[in-house]
Design a protein around this motif. Structure first.
Motif, PDB file in Angstrom:
ATOM      1  N   GLU A 163       3.112   4.097   8.822  1.00  0.00           N
ATOM      2  CA  GLU A 163       4.500   3.633   8.871  1.00  0.00           C
ATOM      3  C   GLU A 163       4.629   2.112   8.891  1.00  0.00           C
ATOM      4  OE1 GLU A 163       6.218   5.518  12.254  1.00  0.00           O
ATOM      5  OE2 GLU A 163       6.209   7.520  11.347  1.00  0.00           O
ATOM      6  N   LEU A 164       3.786   1.451   9.674  1.00  0.00           N
ATOM      7  CA  LEU A 164       3.922   0.014   9.867  1.00  0.00           C
ATOM      8  C   LEU A 164       2.736  -0.781   9.338  1.00  0.00           C
ATOM      9  CD1 LEU A 164       5.887  -2.070  11.087  1.00  0.00           C
ATOM     10  CD2 LEU A 164       4.664  -1.841  13.262  1.00  0.00           C
ATOM     11  N   GLY A 165       1.550  -0.149   9.331  1.00  0.00           N
ATOM     12  CA  GLY A 165       0.350  -0.855   8.901  1.00  0.00           C
ATOM     13  C   GLY A 165      -0.236  -1.759   9.964  1.00  0.00           C
ATOM     14  N   PHE A 166       0.437  -1.865  11.101  1.00  0.00           N
ATOM     15  CA  PHE A 166       0.011  -2.692  12.235  1.00  0.00           C
ATOM     16  C   PHE A 166       0.179  -1.898  13.526  1.00  0.00           C
ATOM     17  CE2 PHE A 166       0.236  -6.286   9.455  1.00  0.00           C
ATOM     18  CZ  PHE A 166      -0.407  -7.347  10.070  1.00  0.00           C
TER      19      PHE A 166
ATOM     20  N   LEU B  10      -8.053  -2.187   0.987  1.00  0.00           N
ATOM     21  CA  LEU B  10      -9.012  -1.151   0.607  1.00  0.00           C
ATOM     22  C   LEU B  10      -8.669   0.199   1.227  1.00  0.00           C
ATOM     23  CD1 LEU B  10     -12.421  -3.062   0.698  1.00  0.00           C
ATOM     24  CD2 LEU B  10     -10.692  -2.930  -1.103  1.00  0.00           C
ATOM     25  N   PHE B  11      -8.152   0.189   2.457  1.00  0.00           N
ATOM     26  CA  PHE B  11      -7.746   1.456   3.081  1.00  0.00           C
ATOM     27  C   PHE B  11      -6.478   1.999   2.423  1.00  0.00           C
ATOM     28  CE2 PHE B  11      -9.703   2.572   7.427  1.00  0.00           C
ATOM     29  CZ  PHE B  11     -10.018   3.850   6.984  1.00  0.00           C
ATOM     30  N   GLN B  12      -5.611   1.107   1.971  1.00  0.00           N
ATOM     31  CA  GLN B  12      -4.429   1.597   1.260  1.00  0.00           C
ATOM     32  C   GLN B  12      -4.838   2.277  -0.030  1.00  0.00           C
ATOM     33  OE1 GLN B  12      -0.875  -0.793   1.046  1.00  0.00           O
ATOM     34  NE2 GLN B  12      -0.424  -0.137  -1.042  1.00  0.00           N
ATOM     35  N   ALA B  13      -5.772   1.673  -0.778  1.00  0.00           N
ATOM     36  CA  ALA B  13      -6.250   2.292  -2.016  1.00  0.00           C
ATOM     37  C   ALA B  13      -7.028   3.566  -1.726  1.00  0.00           C
ATOM     38  CB  ALA B  13      -7.116   1.300  -2.789  1.00  0.00           C
ATOM     39  N   TRP B  14      -7.901   3.511  -0.721  1.00  0.00           N
ATOM     40  CA  TRP B  14      -8.742   4.652  -0.345  1.00  0.00           C
ATOM     41  C   TRP B  14      -7.867   5.852   0.031  1.00  0.00           C
ATOM     42  CZ3 TRP B  14     -14.232   4.155   0.173  1.00  0.00           C
ATOM     43  CH2 TRP B  14     -14.891   5.261   0.731  1.00  0.00           C
ATOM     44  N   SER B  15      -6.750   5.586   0.691  1.00  0.00           N
ATOM     45  CA  SER B  15      -5.878   6.661   1.172  1.00  0.00           C
ATOM     46  C   SER B  15      -4.770   7.016   0.176  1.00  0.00           C
ATOM     47  CB  SER B  15      -5.223   6.248   2.497  1.00  0.00           C
ATOM     48  OG  SER B  15      -4.315   5.177   2.299  1.00  0.00           O
ATOM     49  N   ASN B  16      -4.805   6.381  -1.017  1.00  0.00           N
ATOM     50  CA  ASN B  16      -3.776   6.637  -2.023  1.00  0.00           C
ATOM     51  C   ASN B  16      -2.379   6.313  -1.487  1.00  0.00           C
ATOM     52  OD1 ASN B  16      -3.776   7.287  -4.744  1.00  0.00           O
ATOM     53  ND2 ASN B  16      -3.131   9.406  -4.411  1.00  0.00           N
ATOM     54  N   ASN B  17      -2.302   5.194  -0.793  1.00  0.00           N
ATOM     55  CA  ASN B  17      -1.051   4.669  -0.223  1.00  0.00           C
ATOM     56  C   ASN B  17      -0.565   5.418   1.017  1.00  0.00           C
ATOM     57  OD1 ASN B  17      -0.964   2.672  -2.127  1.00  0.00           O
ATOM     58  ND2 ASN B  17       0.935   3.330  -3.103  1.00  0.00           N
ATOM     59  N   GLU B  18      -1.400   6.302   1.588  1.00  0.00           N
ATOM     60  CA  GLU B  18      -0.982   6.928   2.844  1.00  0.00           C
ATOM     61  C   GLU B  18      -0.947   5.889   3.959  1.00  0.00           C
ATOM     62  OE1 GLU B  18      -2.322  10.459   5.951  1.00  0.00           O
ATOM     63  OE2 GLU B  18      -2.805  10.642   3.828  1.00  0.00           O
TER      64      GLU B  18
ATOM     65  N   LYS C 143      -0.768   1.775   4.979  1.00  0.00           N
ATOM     66  CA  LYS C 143      -0.084   0.642   4.379  1.00  0.00           C
ATOM     67  C   LYS C 143      -0.746  -0.690   4.736  1.00  0.00           C
ATOM     68  CE  LYS C 143       3.222   3.280   2.703  1.00  0.00           C
ATOM     69  NZ  LYS C 143       2.761   4.582   3.227  1.00  0.00           N
ATOM     70  N   SER C 144      -1.097  -1.440   3.697  1.00  0.00           N
ATOM     71  CA  SER C 144      -1.555  -2.811   3.869  1.00  0.00           C
ATOM     72  C   SER C 144      -0.337  -3.705   3.740  1.00  0.00           C
ATOM     73  CB  SER C 144      -2.591  -3.168   2.795  1.00  0.00           C
ATOM     74  OG  SER C 144      -3.053  -4.495   2.948  1.00  0.00           O
ATOM     75  N   VAL C 145       0.104  -4.271   4.849  1.00  0.00           N
ATOM     76  CA  VAL C 145       1.402  -4.940   4.928  1.00  0.00           C
ATOM     77  C   VAL C 145       1.247  -6.453   4.846  1.00  0.00           C
ATOM     78  CG1 VAL C 145       3.393  -5.338   6.440  1.00  0.00           C
ATOM     79  CG2 VAL C 145       2.432  -3.049   6.220  1.00  0.00           C
ATOM     80  N   GLU C 146       2.138  -7.078   4.093  1.00  0.00           N
ATOM     81  CA  GLU C 146       2.131  -8.528   3.974  1.00  0.00           C
ATOM     82  C   GLU C 146       2.442  -9.165   5.336  1.00  0.00           C
ATOM     83  OE1 GLU C 146       3.692 -11.799   0.732  1.00  0.00           O
ATOM     84  OE2 GLU C 146       5.034 -10.132   1.243  1.00  0.00           O
ATOM     85  N   HIS C 147       1.714 -10.195   5.662  1.00  0.00           N
ATOM     86  CA  HIS C 147       1.925 -10.902   6.918  1.00  0.00           C
ATOM     87  C   HIS C 147       1.604 -12.381   6.725  1.00  0.00           C
ATOM     88  CE1 HIS C 147      -2.206  -9.328   6.851  1.00  0.00           C
ATOM     89  NE2 HIS C 147      -2.555 -10.363   7.603  1.00  0.00           N
TER      90      HIS C 147
END
Length: 337
Positions: A70-73, A259-267, A269-273
């Protein structure tokens, strides 16, 4: 030893050089940069993972995966690294950054990993007012990377690397297992030979509080564990708006990488910070980056995949090329099918 100031650093000179080529000061002052408020990241008690009660463990796992989706953090407590030790590490870190710039940038100190500002910046909008040591874990025990002045630094870095590695593998294991059996391959490609520690310092900025300490970006790893002080300055993108992260010195921050976002097929979230500067006080943080080897393939665990397969080395080269050509990171969109 007196604390270094902005005038002791090449940051101000680089900023002025970039500014001379600009029509106007390109600070963070439009609607896309406006901070709408402060958020407190989900706080997860990791003692649940060690609990004898199955329900407590399930609840902890659910909290980790939900925050990652949901948040990526999120932030963690009862993570196994004592506050007393982190205080020791902070004192060693401050001592390192108090030394002269030419000492940090030469003599092989900490594997010649010292960096400052943004060497590739073509504008103040992609300039970072900060300095850092980006140290491969494989070099932390190398005695030739230290001088007589930092006899205890190697000891605390070794311990920190070991503790952070243990925590990163624990969290990555939870997230990978949630993706299914293929996700368990993650622990085989991320180890002490491929990961990094990053010691960060954000000096007081005499120019403006709208100057980036670290430009907006996503992390190019699986996950990052961050230990920060009480100064604040970290902000993340939430619902297309920037929000400031309320600092909590007693917890560690965890964020999902590309890499986790790609690995999980966007499940996940790698969030901009980003990090914003402070005109009154400097800020310190320490980051652990969970990375694979450069020849490791990053493939989705969920089909149909929305990303093509790529190696970590290929991803890093593409990021560097995009930064060189455009001044900013593009990241995962370049690898969509």
């Amino acid at each position: 030893m007196a604390m270094r100031t902005a005038s002791d650093s090449p940051l101000l000179d680089q900023y002025r050089t970039l500014l001379r080529g600009e029509i106007q000061v390109n600070r963070c002052n439009d609607h896309l940069c406006e901070v709408i408020g402060e958020c407190e990241l989900p706080l997860i008690d990791l003692s649940g993972l060690r609990s004898c009660h199955g329900d407590d463990k399930k609840a902890c796992v659910a909290a980790i995966t939900r925050a990652s989706s949901e948040l990526g953090f999120f932030q963690v407590m009862n993570h196994g690294i004592s506050g007393e030790f982190l205080g020791d590490m902070r004192r060693e870190q401050v001592k390192v950054f108090q030394t002269p710039i030419d000492r940090n940038a030469s003599c092989g100190f900490l594997n010649d990993s010292y960096r400052w500002g943004s060497p590739t910046a073509t504008s103040v909008k992609n300039f970072s007012w900060s300095e850092a040591f980006h140290i491969p874990l494989t070099k932390i025990s190398d005695e030739t990377c230290y001088g007589d002045q930092f006899g205890t630094l190697r000891e605390v870095l070794e311990k920190l690397a070991a503790e952070m590695s243990k925590l990163a593998q624990l969290l990555a294991g939870v997230l990978a297992k949630n993706l299914g059996s293929k996700g368990l391959l993650l622990e085989e490609i991320c180890n002490e030979n491929t990961c990094f520690l990053r010691l960060n310092r954000y000096p007081k900025c005499p120019i403006s509080p709208e100057i980036f300490g670290l430009v907006p970006h996503t992390d190019s790893d699986f996950l990052t564990i961050l230990c920060q002080d009480q100064v604040g300055g970290l902000q993340l993108m939430k619902d297309s708006k920037w929000v400031a992260v309320k600092p909590n010195q007693d917890a560690l921050i965890v964020n999902i990488g590309d890499l986790f976002q790609a690995w999980s097929n966007n499940e996940y979230k790698s969030v901009e910070h980003r990090v914003m500067t402070n005109g009154r006080v400097e800020r310190y943080s320490i980051a652990y980056l969970l990375c694979p080897s450069y020849d490791s393939f990053i493939g989705c665990c969920i089909e149909p995949s929305i990303y093509r397969k790529f190696t970590f080395g290929e991803y890093r080269r593409q990021v560097q090329e995009d930064v060189r050509q455009t001044g900013h990171k593009v990241g995962l969109p370049k690898f969509l099918l």
